[in-house]
Structure formats: C-alpha cells, structure tokens
Scaffold this motif. Structure first.
Motif, PDB file in Angstrom:
ATOM      1  N   GLN A   6      10.525  -1.485   6.532  1.00  0.00           N
ATOM      2  CA  GLN A   6       9.978  -1.409   5.178  1.00  0.00           C
ATOM      3  C   GLN A   6      11.002  -0.736   4.241  1.00  0.00           C
ATOM      4  O   GLN A   6      11.231  -1.191   3.119  1.00  0.00           O
ATOM      5  N   LEU A   7      11.635   0.327   4.734  1.00  0.00           N
ATOM      6  CA  LEU A   7      12.621   1.059   3.932  1.00  0.00           C
ATOM      7  C   LEU A   7      13.885   0.218   3.722  1.00  0.00           C
ATOM      8  O   LEU A   7      14.497   0.265   2.664  1.00  0.00           O
ATOM      9  N   ARG A   8      14.239  -0.571   4.733  1.00  0.00           N
ATOM     10  CA  ARG A   8      15.396  -1.477   4.598  1.00  0.00           C
ATOM     11  C   ARG A   8      15.140  -2.485   3.477  1.00  0.00           C
ATOM     12  O   ARG A   8      16.005  -2.718   2.629  1.00  0.00           O
ATOM     13  N   GLN A   9      13.920  -3.066   3.461  1.00  0.00           N
ATOM     14  CA  GLN A   9      13.567  -4.040   2.421  1.00  0.00           C
ATOM     15  C   GLN A   9      13.547  -3.386   1.037  1.00  0.00           C
ATOM     16  O   GLN A   9      14.014  -3.965   0.054  1.00  0.00           O
ATOM     17  N   ASP A  79       2.625  -4.784   2.040  1.00  0.00           N
ATOM     18  CA  ASP A  79       1.575  -5.649   1.474  1.00  0.00           C
ATOM     19  C   ASP A  79       0.188  -5.350   2.045  1.00  0.00           C
ATOM     20  O   ASP A  79      -0.702  -6.193   2.025  1.00  0.00           O
ATOM     21  N   ASP A  80       0.003  -4.131   2.549  1.00  0.00           N
ATOM     22  CA  ASP A  80      -1.339  -3.687   2.962  1.00  0.00           C
ATOM     23  C   ASP A  80      -1.807  -2.654   1.929  1.00  0.00           C
ATOM     24  O   ASP A  80      -1.022  -1.851   1.457  1.00  0.00           O
ATOM     25  N   ILE A  81      -3.071  -2.702   1.587  1.00  0.00           N
ATOM     26  CA  ILE A  81      -3.587  -1.790   0.561  1.00  0.00           C
ATOM     27  C   ILE A  81      -3.874  -0.424   1.183  1.00  0.00           C
ATOM     28  O   ILE A  81      -4.473  -0.331   2.256  1.00  0.00           O
ATOM     29  N   THR A  82      -3.439   0.653   0.519  1.00  0.00           N
ATOM     30  CA  THR A  82      -3.815   1.993   0.988  1.00  0.00           C
ATOM     31  C   THR A  82      -4.806   2.585  -0.004  1.00  0.00           C
ATOM     32  O   THR A  82      -4.617   2.488  -1.216  1.00  0.00           O
ATOM     33  N   LEU A  83      -5.843   3.184   0.551  1.00  0.00           N
ATOM     34  CA  LEU A  83      -6.919   3.729  -0.281  1.00  0.00           C
ATOM     35  C   LEU A  83      -7.031   5.238  -0.090  1.00  0.00           C
ATOM     36  O   LEU A  83      -6.702   5.767   0.959  1.00  0.00           O
ATOM     37  N   THR A  84      -7.514   5.917  -1.117  1.00  0.00           N
ATOM     38  CA  THR A  84      -7.784   7.349  -1.009  1.00  0.00           C
ATOM     39  C   THR A  84      -9.082   7.525  -0.223  1.00  0.00           C
ATOM     40  O   THR A  84      -9.780   6.549   0.064  1.00  0.00           O
ATOM     41  N   ILE A  85      -9.431   8.768   0.047  1.00  0.00           N
ATOM     42  CA  ILE A  85     -10.647   9.078   0.804  1.00  0.00           C
ATOM     43  C   ILE A  85     -11.905   8.556   0.098  1.00  0.00           C
ATOM     44  O   ILE A  85     -12.886   8.202   0.717  1.00  0.00           O
ATOM     45  N   ASP A  86     -11.825   8.448  -1.257  1.00  0.00           N
ATOM     46  CA  ASP A  86     -12.986   7.914  -1.997  1.00  0.00           C
ATOM     47  C   ASP A  86     -12.825   6.433  -2.366  1.00  0.00           C
ATOM     48  O   ASP A  86     -13.482   5.924  -3.264  1.00  0.00           O
ATOM     49  N   THR A  90      -4.289   3.613  -4.047  1.00  0.00           N
ATOM     50  CA  THR A  90      -3.368   4.717  -4.360  1.00  0.00           C
ATOM     51  C   THR A  90      -2.230   4.296  -5.304  1.00  0.00           C
ATOM     52  O   THR A  90      -1.507   5.134  -5.810  1.00  0.00           O
ATOM     53  N   TYR A  91      -2.069   3.001  -5.527  1.00  0.00           N
ATOM     54  CA  TYR A  91      -0.979   2.520  -6.396  1.00  0.00           C
ATOM     55  C   TYR A  91      -1.481   1.895  -7.699  1.00  0.00           C
ATOM     56  O   TYR A  91      -0.726   1.226  -8.392  1.00  0.00           O
ATOM     57  N   GLU A  92      -2.751   2.106  -8.005  1.00  0.00           N
ATOM     58  CA  GLU A  92      -3.377   1.473  -9.172  1.00  0.00           C
ATOM     59  C   GLU A  92      -2.610   1.739 -10.478  1.00  0.00           C
ATOM     60  O   GLU A  92      -2.302   0.817 -11.235  1.00  0.00           O
ATOM     61  N   GLU A  93      -2.257   3.016 -10.710  1.00  0.00           N
ATOM     62  CA  GLU A  93      -1.595   3.403 -11.966  1.00  0.00           C
ATOM     63  C   GLU A  93      -0.224   2.735 -12.128  1.00  0.00           C
ATOM     64  O   GLU A  93       0.080   2.193 -13.189  1.00  0.00           O
ATOM     65  N   VAL A  94       0.574   2.741 -11.073  1.00  0.00           N
ATOM     66  CA  VAL A  94       1.921   2.153 -11.181  1.00  0.00           C
ATOM     67  C   VAL A  94       1.867   0.623 -11.212  1.00  0.00           C
ATOM     68  O   VAL A  94       2.728  -0.019 -11.816  1.00  0.00           O
ATOM     69  N   LYS A  95       0.842   0.046 -10.596  1.00  0.00           N
ATOM     70  CA  LYS A  95       0.663  -1.418 -10.645  1.00  0.00           C
ATOM     71  C   LYS A  95       0.354  -1.848 -12.086  1.00  0.00           C
ATOM     72  O   LYS A  95       0.941  -2.808 -12.601  1.00  0.00           O
ATOM     73  N   THR A  96      -0.560  -1.133 -12.712  1.00  0.00           N
ATOM     74  CA  THR A  96      -0.965  -1.431 -14.103  1.00  0.00           C
ATOM     75  C   THR A  96       0.228  -1.339 -15.042  1.00  0.00           C
ATOM     76  O   THR A  96       0.378  -2.136 -15.971  1.00  0.00           O
ATOM     77  N   ALA A  97       1.110  -0.375 -14.775  1.00  0.00           N
ATOM     78  CA  ALA A  97       2.283  -0.165 -15.645  1.00  0.00           C
ATOM     79  C   ALA A  97       3.437  -1.119 -15.323  1.00  0.00           C
ATOM     80  O   ALA A  97       4.491  -1.067 -15.968  1.00  0.00           O
ATOM     81  N   GLY A  98       3.266  -1.977 -14.311  1.00  0.00           N
ATOM     82  CA  GLY A  98       4.316  -2.939 -13.950  1.00  0.00           C
ATOM     83  C   GLY A  98       5.505  -2.298 -13.248  1.00  0.00           C
ATOM     84  O   GLY A  98       6.615  -2.816 -13.300  1.00  0.00           O
ATOM     85  N   GLU A 102       6.420  -5.092  -3.916  1.00  0.00           N
ATOM     86  CA  GLU A 102       5.835  -5.169  -2.585  1.00  0.00           C
ATOM     87  C   GLU A 102       6.842  -5.701  -1.572  1.00  0.00           C
ATOM     88  O   GLU A 102       7.662  -6.563  -1.908  1.00  0.00           O
ATOM     89  N   CYS A 103       6.777  -5.174  -0.349  1.00  0.00           N
ATOM     90  CA  CYS A 103       7.597  -5.753   0.723  1.00  0.00           C
ATOM     91  C   CYS A 103       6.686  -6.138   1.876  1.00  0.00           C
ATOM     92  O   CYS A 103       5.545  -5.694   1.942  1.00  0.00           O
ATOM     93  N   LYS A 104       7.200  -6.964   2.770  1.00  0.00           N
ATOM     94  CA  LYS A 104       6.373  -7.485   3.865  1.00  0.00           C
ATOM     95  C   LYS A 104       6.264  -6.476   5.011  1.00  0.00           C
ATOM     96  O   LYS A 104       7.224  -5.805   5.342  1.00  0.00           O
ATOM     97  N   ARG A 105       5.077  -6.437   5.607  1.00  0.00           N
ATOM     98  CA  ARG A 105       4.886  -5.604   6.804  1.00  0.00           C
ATOM     99  C   ARG A 105       5.612  -6.245   7.991  1.00  0.00           C
ATOM    100  O   ARG A 105       5.790  -7.461   8.025  1.00  0.00           O
ATOM    101  N   THR A 106       5.997  -5.426   8.948  1.00  0.00           N
ATOM    102  CA  THR A 106       6.644  -5.943  10.158  1.00  0.00           C
ATOM    103  C   THR A 106       5.560  -6.451  11.095  1.00  0.00           C
ATOM    104  O   THR A 106       4.678  -5.698  11.491  1.00  0.00           O
ATOM    105  N   GLN A 107       5.632  -7.735  11.445  1.00  0.00           N
ATOM    106  CA  GLN A 107       4.612  -8.330  12.312  1.00  0.00           C
ATOM    107  C   GLN A 107       4.657  -7.717  13.713  1.00  0.00           C
ATOM    108  O   GLN A 107       5.724  -7.437  14.232  1.00  0.00           O
ATOM    109  N   GLY A 108       3.486  -7.519  14.293  1.00  0.00           N
ATOM    110  CA  GLY A 108       3.417  -7.110  15.694  1.00  0.00           C
ATOM    111  C   GLY A 108       3.541  -5.624  15.945  1.00  0.00           C
ATOM    112  O   GLY A 108       3.693  -5.207  17.077  1.00  0.00           O
ATOM    113  N   VAL A 109       3.494  -4.816  14.888  1.00  0.00           N
ATOM    114  CA  VAL A 109       3.538  -3.363  15.129  1.00  0.00           C
ATOM    115  C   VAL A 109       2.778  -2.623  14.041  1.00  0.00           C
ATOM    116  O   VAL A 109       2.761  -3.031  12.889  1.00  0.00           O
TER     117      VAL A 109
END
Length: 347
Positions: A6-9, A79-86, A90-98, A102-109
């Motif tokens: 993910q960091l490489r991408q 490309d997986d959504i991360t949510l807060t405890i409620d 977690t990326y709503e604000e930066v998504k709205t601001a453009g 996104e990068c692709k998840r590594t398949q199989g792990v």
C-alpha cells in the motif's frame, strides 16, 4: 507486506511520503488492542523503503488540518472503508475537499488473515502457555474463503507473481567498494526484532549491500517446529524486500552457508543474530564455512522480540477481547431480561 504494498503504491503517486501512525490508545478505542506498541510500529514503518517520514500519534480521523500541518497535497488509503467507533467514514472530510486518493488492497492477505493462521496453531503447539485453553474454538471468524491449504502456512490465499517481486525489488547490483553482507533465516512475520537486527548489520559497513537468504517453508518447519512458518516463502520474500536495509533476497537459500554461495555472491561478511543456531540435518554447523574463512560475525540487535512472542501476544489479545465481549453480551442480556420482567409485572 500488504501494508508495504500500500505504501509502495502511495509513494508512486507523489514525491514524498509521510505515513501517519496511530497511538496504542487510538487503536484500542476504534479497533481493539494493538499487537505491537506504538514505538515498535513507528520503527517498523520507518524501516519500509518507500517511507520518507512518519507522523507519530496521527489522529484516527484524517482531517484537512493534519494534511496542512505536514504540507501534504493529498492523502492515500486502500479501497476498503475504515469507520470510527460510531460508524463514520474516517476520510469523509478529505474526500469532500478532493484531497483523497485510493490504492488497491493486496489480494490474499490481511491482518485478520494472519491472526487467523496464528490462532489455528493448536494448544499443543504452545507448550509454554496454559494447556487447558483450546485455541481452536477461537478460530471461527478466520480463514474465510477458499483455503489454499499448506501444512506449514495454513490458510494463505496469497498468489505470488514475478511482477510483484519486481515491484518490491531494488534492482540494484552491488557496486565497487560495497561490503557484501549475507544474513539468513526464516524472517517469519517480519517484525521490529528483524528490523533492529538488519539495522545493526547495516551499520557494520560504510557501503553495505545486504543479501538476505530466506529458507523454504519445509526447512523452517524442520528447525522451528510447531506450525511454523506462519507466512509462506513468497510472503516472507516481499516482507524482507520492503525493508530499506536489504538490497537482495535469495529465495529458498540453502540452510548451510556453502562455499559456492559465498563465492557466487562475493560475500565479505556473514552475520547471525543472538538466537540459537540449529544444526543442519547431518548435525553439522551451517556456518562452518564462513567461520573457517574468518568472515562470520554475531550481531546483537538489542531486541528480544521473536515470532513466538508475537504469536503469544496475539493469542492473549484475542482471549481478552473475547472475554470482554462475553461480559458485555451477558450484561446486555441481563438488562433485557430485567426489562422483560418489568413489562410482565405491569400486566
């Protein structure tokens, strides 16, 4: 290696990569107890070769304020959504601001998948842990999907390609004046103990070129026993290649460091950590040749972290997590039962 990919991408999308790492407190609040401490995680992320800088204690919810503080143009996430405890993105604000990519998840792990493999180790494999606990009952949520079953790596579904190795490899040949240093091992569940060792080895020369020899799964199982290795040879290869201190990897290196190997790679120094060296199948010392040549050196990493200890941490976390959930459920059931009785009393 999924995180490394993910960091490489992400690094390929810009010129300078800053990685925000959460504190233990933030992770415990939103996801459950972390396996590694924040200090260990800071060190491990900094050791990945695509990372230019880390932002310690990064907030769980990424804000424009954080991006501006580190002068970042945008942030990257898988490309997986991360949510807060409620339940908020977690990326709503930066998504709205453009200012989100996104990068692709590594398949199989996934971390969950690796934890599942560790929990599939039966109680007999952990003789130094309370024998009364049957860990197999804690594996229900793990190992989902088609099981690419191997007697050594359990439920790994990772498929290696030559392209992936090329993406991770440095592609740099040793240069004149380089000190070619050879290290060998399982490097299973690549962790901060390995990083500490490789960093110390790296400091032994002005221009180090470190070649890491990785043993095949069968070989690792012979000398480590239990259900090791947890990661298969392909996964271990990527994990080690992602480390900034390693220049090259020998996939399926011989257990004994032979004259042919030393001559082929023009090795000037062979290093091993302070862990026990198990004799070869015939009872011989696998480091006999480099010792005879006077090029063998023991290196103290200063870390006592081992793959065994990590597995123990994970099992302990898992059991605590389940006990906590059971208490919570029992409490909720008791409240519901009390309410039901009250209702019956009214009628």
């Amino acid at each position: 290696y999924g995180h490394s990919n993910q960091l490489r991408q992400a690094r390929a999308m810009g010129d300078y990569l800053i990685v925000g790492v959460h504190t233990d407190e933030e992770i415990a609040k939103h996801k459950g107890p972390p396996v590694f401490t924040q200090e260990e995680r800071y060190k491990m992320v900094q050791a990945i070769k695509w990372v230019d800088e880390i932002a310690p204690g990064a907030p769980y919810v990424t804000t424009l304020e954080t991006l501006d503080k580190y002068r970042c143009d945008f942030c990257v996430h898988g490309d997986d959504i991360t949510l807060t405890i409620d339940g908020k993105d977690t990326y709503e604000e930066v998504k709205t601001a453009g200012r989100y990519r996104e990068c692709k998840r590594t398949q199989g792990v996934s971390t969950t998948d690796l934890v599942g493999r560790m929990l599939l180790m039966t109680k007999a494999h952990h003789s130094n842990i309370d024998e009364d606990l049957d860990y197999r009952k804690h594996t229900d949520n793990f190992g989902k999907g088609p099981k690419g079953h191997s007697p050594w790596t359990g439920v790994s579904q990772f498929l290696q390609t030559s392209q992936k190795i090329i993406q991770f490899a440095s592609g740099k040949e040793p240069q004149p004046g380089d000190t070619i240093i050879y290290v060998a091992g399982a490097f299973d569940l690549f962790h901060v103990g390995h990083v500490d060792f490789l960093e110390k080895v790296h400091q032994l020369a002005e221009k180090p070129y470190i070649i890491a020899g990785l043993h095949f799964d069968q070989e690792v199982n012979r000398y480590k026993g239990k259900n090791y290795p947890i990661m298969n040879i392909h996964e271990r290869t990527l994990s080690v290649l992602a480390c900034r201190y390693v220049s090259e990897v020998v996939i399926g290196a011989p257990y004994a460091v032979t004259a042919d190997l030393l001559d082929h790679f023009r090795v000037t120094l062979v290093c091993h950590g302070m862990t026990e060296v198990v004799p070869d199948k015939d009872g011989s010392d696998p480091y006999e040749e480099p010792k005879q040549r006077g090029i063998f050196q023991l290196v103290d990493s200063g870390s006592n972290l081992t793959t065994d200890l990590i597995v123990q941490r994970i099992i302990k976390n898992r059991l605590e997590f389940e006990a906590r959930n059971q208490k919570k459920e029992a409490k909720e059931l008791a409240v519901l039962e009390a309410m039901r009785r009250l209702e019956q009393g009214k009628h």
